[in-house]
Each structure stands twice: as C-alpha cells, then as structure tokens.
Scaffold this motif. Structure first.
Motif, mmCIF file in Angstrom:
data_model
loop_
_atom_site.group_PDB
_atom_site.id
_atom_site.type_symbol
_atom_site.label_atom_id
_atom_site.label_comp_id
_atom_site.label_asym_id
_atom_site.label_seq_id
_atom_site.Cartn_x
_atom_site.Cartn_y
_atom_site.Cartn_z
ATOM 1 N N ARG A 9 0.893 -1.274 0.009
ATOM 2 C CA ARG A 9 -0.235 -0.087 -0.078
ATOM 3 C C ARG A 9 1.083 1.090 -0.044
ATOM 4 N N ALA A 10 2.124 1.152 0.014
ATOM 5 C CA ALA A 10 2.952 2.534 0.173
ATOM 6 C C ALA A 10 4.234 2.060 -0.740
ATOM 7 N N ALA A 11 4.707 2.890 -1.480
ATOM 8 C CA ALA A 11 6.036 2.923 -2.194
ATOM 9 C C ALA A 11 6.794 4.019 -1.718
ATOM 10 N N ILE A 12 8.104 3.580 -1.401
ATOM 11 C CA ILE A 12 8.919 4.511 -0.612
ATOM 12 C C ILE A 12 10.346 4.718 -1.454
ATOM 13 N N PHE A 13 10.827 5.717 -1.905
ATOM 14 C CA PHE A 13 11.873 5.805 -2.710
ATOM 15 C C PHE A 13 12.976 6.459 -1.939
ATOM 16 N N ASP A 14 14.270 5.951 -2.096
ATOM 17 C CA ASP A 14 15.238 6.667 -2.025
ATOM 18 C C ASP A 14 15.740 7.570 -3.000
ATOM 19 N N LEU A 15 16.399 8.677 -2.891
ATOM 20 C CA LEU A 15 16.588 9.884 -3.923
ATOM 21 C C LEU A 15 17.905 9.754 -4.606
ATOM 22 N N ASP A 16 18.903 9.922 -3.945
ATOM 23 C CA ASP A 16 20.256 9.699 -4.668
ATOM 24 C C ASP A 16 20.464 8.477 -5.099
ATOM 25 N N GLY A 17 20.535 8.385 -6.679
ATOM 26 C CA GLY A 17 21.153 6.976 -6.961
ATOM 27 C C GLY A 17 19.811 6.190 -7.423
ATOM 28 N N VAL A 124 3.173 4.390 -11.950
ATOM 29 C CA VAL A 124 2.940 2.928 -11.450
ATOM 30 C C VAL A 124 2.619 3.066 -10.004
ATOM 31 N N ALA A 125 3.207 3.321 -9.148
ATOM 32 C CA ALA A 125 2.855 3.560 -7.852
ATOM 33 C C ALA A 125 1.218 4.087 -7.395
ATOM 34 N N ARG A 126 0.972 5.270 -8.206
ATOM 35 C CA ARG A 126 -0.204 5.996 -8.042
ATOM 36 C C ARG A 126 -1.306 5.151 -8.662
ATOM 37 N N GLU A 127 -0.989 4.411 -9.762
ATOM 38 C CA GLU A 127 -2.023 3.664 -10.537
ATOM 39 C C GLU A 127 -2.446 2.470 -9.711
ATOM 40 N N THR A 128 -1.631 2.047 -8.951
ATOM 41 C CA THR A 128 -1.891 0.844 -8.175
ATOM 42 C C THR A 128 -2.317 1.197 -6.698
ATOM 43 N N THR A 132 3.003 7.428 -1.453
ATOM 44 C CA THR A 132 4.107 7.575 -2.027
ATOM 45 C C THR A 132 4.993 8.348 -1.044
ATOM 46 N N ALA A 133 6.321 7.953 -0.662
ATOM 47 C CA ALA A 133 7.047 8.635 0.051
ATOM 48 C C ALA A 133 8.694 8.774 -0.228
ATOM 49 N N LEU A 134 9.329 9.764 0.218
ATOM 50 C CA LEU A 134 10.637 9.854 0.009
ATOM 51 C C LEU A 134 11.551 9.372 1.342
ATOM 52 N N ALA A 135 12.545 8.593 1.127
ATOM 53 C CA ALA A 135 13.345 8.510 2.413
ATOM 54 C C ALA A 135 14.776 8.634 2.178
ATOM 55 N N THR A 136 15.299 9.799 2.324
ATOM 56 C CA THR A 136 16.578 10.005 1.734
ATOM 57 C C THR A 136 17.502 10.363 2.794
ATOM 58 N N MET A 137 18.978 10.008 2.579
ATOM 59 C CA MET A 137 19.959 10.630 3.525
ATOM 60 C C MET A 137 20.527 12.027 3.317
ATOM 61 N N SER A 138 19.976 12.603 2.152
ATOM 62 C CA SER A 138 20.298 13.911 2.105
ATOM 63 C C SER A 138 19.501 14.911 3.025
ATOM 64 N N GLY A 139 20.156 16.245 3.234
ATOM 65 C CA GLY A 139 19.445 16.910 4.132
ATOM 66 C C GLY A 139 18.165 17.607 3.258
ATOM 67 N N ARG A 140 17.330 18.139 4.154
ATOM 68 C CA ARG A 140 16.227 18.796 3.703
ATOM 69 C C ARG A 140 16.148 19.805 2.468
ATOM 70 N N GLU A 141 17.340 20.556 2.688
ATOM 71 C CA GLU A 141 17.290 21.747 1.763
ATOM 72 C C GLU A 141 17.816 21.454 0.560
ATOM 73 N N PHE A 156 5.065 13.351 -3.602
ATOM 74 C CA PHE A 156 5.218 12.450 -2.288
ATOM 75 C C PHE A 156 4.124 13.083 -1.288
ATOM 76 N N ASP A 157 3.629 11.994 -0.499
ATOM 77 C CA ASP A 157 2.760 12.159 0.428
ATOM 78 C C ASP A 157 3.460 12.426 1.728
ATOM 79 N N PHE A 158 4.707 12.167 1.621
ATOM 80 C CA PHE A 158 5.380 12.378 2.934
ATOM 81 C C PHE A 158 6.962 12.170 2.391
ATOM 82 N N VAL A 159 7.800 13.112 2.915
ATOM 83 C CA VAL A 159 9.444 13.360 2.797
ATOM 84 C C VAL A 159 10.071 13.138 3.835
ATOM 85 N N ALA A 160 10.845 12.274 4.228
ATOM 86 C CA ALA A 160 11.846 12.217 5.418
ATOM 87 C C ALA A 160 13.144 12.334 4.784
ATOM 88 N N THR A 161 13.924 13.111 5.667
ATOM 89 C CA THR A 161 15.391 13.304 4.986
ATOM 90 C C THR A 161 16.209 13.081 6.297
#
Length: 275
Positions: A9-17, A124-128, A132-141, A156-161
């Motif tokens: 029910r949730a697709a969570i993406f890394d950012l860098d790479g 694909v995430a939205r169609e299913t 959606t969320a982002l989980a990245t070790m980059s800083g928020r800025e 994204f519904d939520f962004v965590a940095t």
C-alpha cells in the motif's frame, strides 16, 4: 512457514542514485576534493573506486573513510579554521561541497542526471493505489532543491530526510518513521533503493525492497546477497513492470523477499528504534 503477504500500500523511494543520478555528482565532488587535498598525486578514477565501497553510508562515514584512504588528515586539518569546522572529516566535506554546489545548483545539470524510469515508476505507484514517500539521507534543503529541479516537489505524500532522524541508513529509523507517518504497516510497504546500506535499512525495518543498481553500487548489491537476484534490477527499463508485478501481487516469488527480511531482522543487526 511464511504466510500470505499483505498487499503493498506504500511505495517508498530513496533519492540519490534511485530517482536521480546525484550519486554520480556526489562521487565526482568527493574525487575533486580529494585530489585538491591529497599530498601526493591521485586521479579521479582512484577516488571513484574507493567511493563505491562506502556509497550510501552517512556523510561522516563516507568522508572519514576517504580521508583515511588517501591520507588527507594533515591538509584537511590545516583548513579547519578557515572552513569553520572542528574535525578533519568536516573540512574535507566542506571542500567537496564547494564542487557539489556548483554542479547541483544548476537545474539543467540535475535534469540531465534524472533516471529515465523515475516518472514512470511514480505513475505505477499511483495507478496501483499506493501512497508515496521519499526516504533520503540527503538534508532537507538539498532534497527540496533536487525535487524542485525535477518537478517532483508535490509528488510525495511524505518526505523524510537526514534532518528527521538521528541515525542514518543502514539503521532502519528513517523507514520506520515514514511508515508511521503514512499510517502503513512496514510489511505493506515497498522500498526502492540503490545501495547496500539502503537495502539493509529497508529490510531491517521489515519492508519489501527492490534494488536498482548503479555503476557505483552494482557489484556490492549482487555480492552481498541481501536480496534474491530477481529483485535486483540492473536494467532500469524493467523496473516499472517489476514494481507493478510486486505491488499487484502477481509474483510467484514474493515469499523470497520475506525470507530476505527474516534474515536481517533487527536483533541480528543490533538495531533499536525509539517510538
């Protein structure tokens, strides 16, 4: 025996790479800073090779490893006062950030380094019906800057940095935080990662995971055996179809992911999380 897996029910993406090739730009910035500070002659390829061994780790760990590898302690230490920092690794980071800022501040450079599968994967995430969320070790800025350049600021519904957690990947804290904010059980979430530390973080949080390899992470992802080969994607063109297959529960091999999760449960990794 592994029971029926809950629907994702949730697709969570890394950012860098994973969504954008900023890892390549980061690698080049580390290389150029090391070449500037190294007391002997080194080339970019040497540093890029060393960077592959630590990609995905928190900034402190990456910088410290490269400082030690290339003997940057004295030259970086001599610039601590100038750069307003207290440690050698921080001085090295400040030098490399000057190179990185020059590259990443250009939206065109960011767009040129966007992975071609990014938009389709989000579709694909939205169609299913996934959150959606982002989980990245980059800083928020920095993450906000990259998302804006990619026209993904509202994707994204939520962004965590890195600014939202105390412990970086491979600790599972950031994934546990995202699942809590989405109101989704970890067992019903799918992570997309490109580095071994990211895969380990997702599995340790009890998520399912697809690894999207890059030239910097491909060898380690395959060698470490954190995931069955079926869920390691070297050709990003296959990624949207594979993601849909897993989200819709059409894969006969979903149990393999549960086995991988069981192999890297929290007690084994020595992790704890403050709720």
């Amino acid at each position: 025996m592994i029971g029926e897996e809950p629907r994702i029910r949730a697709a969570i993406f890394d950012l860098d790479g994973t969504l954008v090739q900023t890892e390549r730009l980061k690698a080049v910035s580390y290389a150029r800073a090391a070449m500037e500070l190294c007391p002997y002659s080194i080339n970019e390829e040497q540093v890029l090779g060393a960077y592959k061994e630590v990609v995905g780790l928190p900034r402190r760990d990456v910088a410290s490893a490269l400082v030690q590898r290339f003997g940057l302690e004295e030259t970086a230490g001599a610039r601590m006062d100038e750069l307003g920092v207290d440690t050698v690794w921080q001085a090295y980071v400040q030098v490399r950030l000057s190179y990185y800022e020059e590259m990443i501040s250009d939206p065109e450079v960011v767009r040129e380094n966007r992975w071609p599968h990014t938009v389709r994967l989000l579709e694909v995430a939205r169609e299913t019906g996934c959150s959606t969320a982002l989980a990245t070790m980059s800083g928020r800025e920095r993450a906000s800057q990259v998302l804006e350049a990619l026209d993904l600021s509202d994707a994204f519904d939520f962004v965590a940095t890195a600014d939202d957690v105390e412990r970086g990947k491979p600790h599972p804290e950031i994934y546990l935080l995202v699942c809590k904010e989405l109101g989704t059980g970890a067992e019903a979430a799918l992570a997309f990662e490109d580095s071994p530390s990211g895969v380990e973080a997702a599995l340790a949080a009890n998520l399912r995971c697809i690894a999207v390899t890059t030239p910097f992470t491909r060898e380690k992802i395959h060698d470490q055996g954190l995931l069955p080969e079926r869920w390691i994607v070297d050709d990003p063109e296959r990624l949207p179809d594979l993601a849909r297959e897993l989200i819709e529960g059409r894969s006969a091999s979903m149990g393999e992911l549960a086995v991988s999760i069981q192999m890297i449960m929290l007690p084994k990794a020595g992790y704890s999380f403050k709720r």
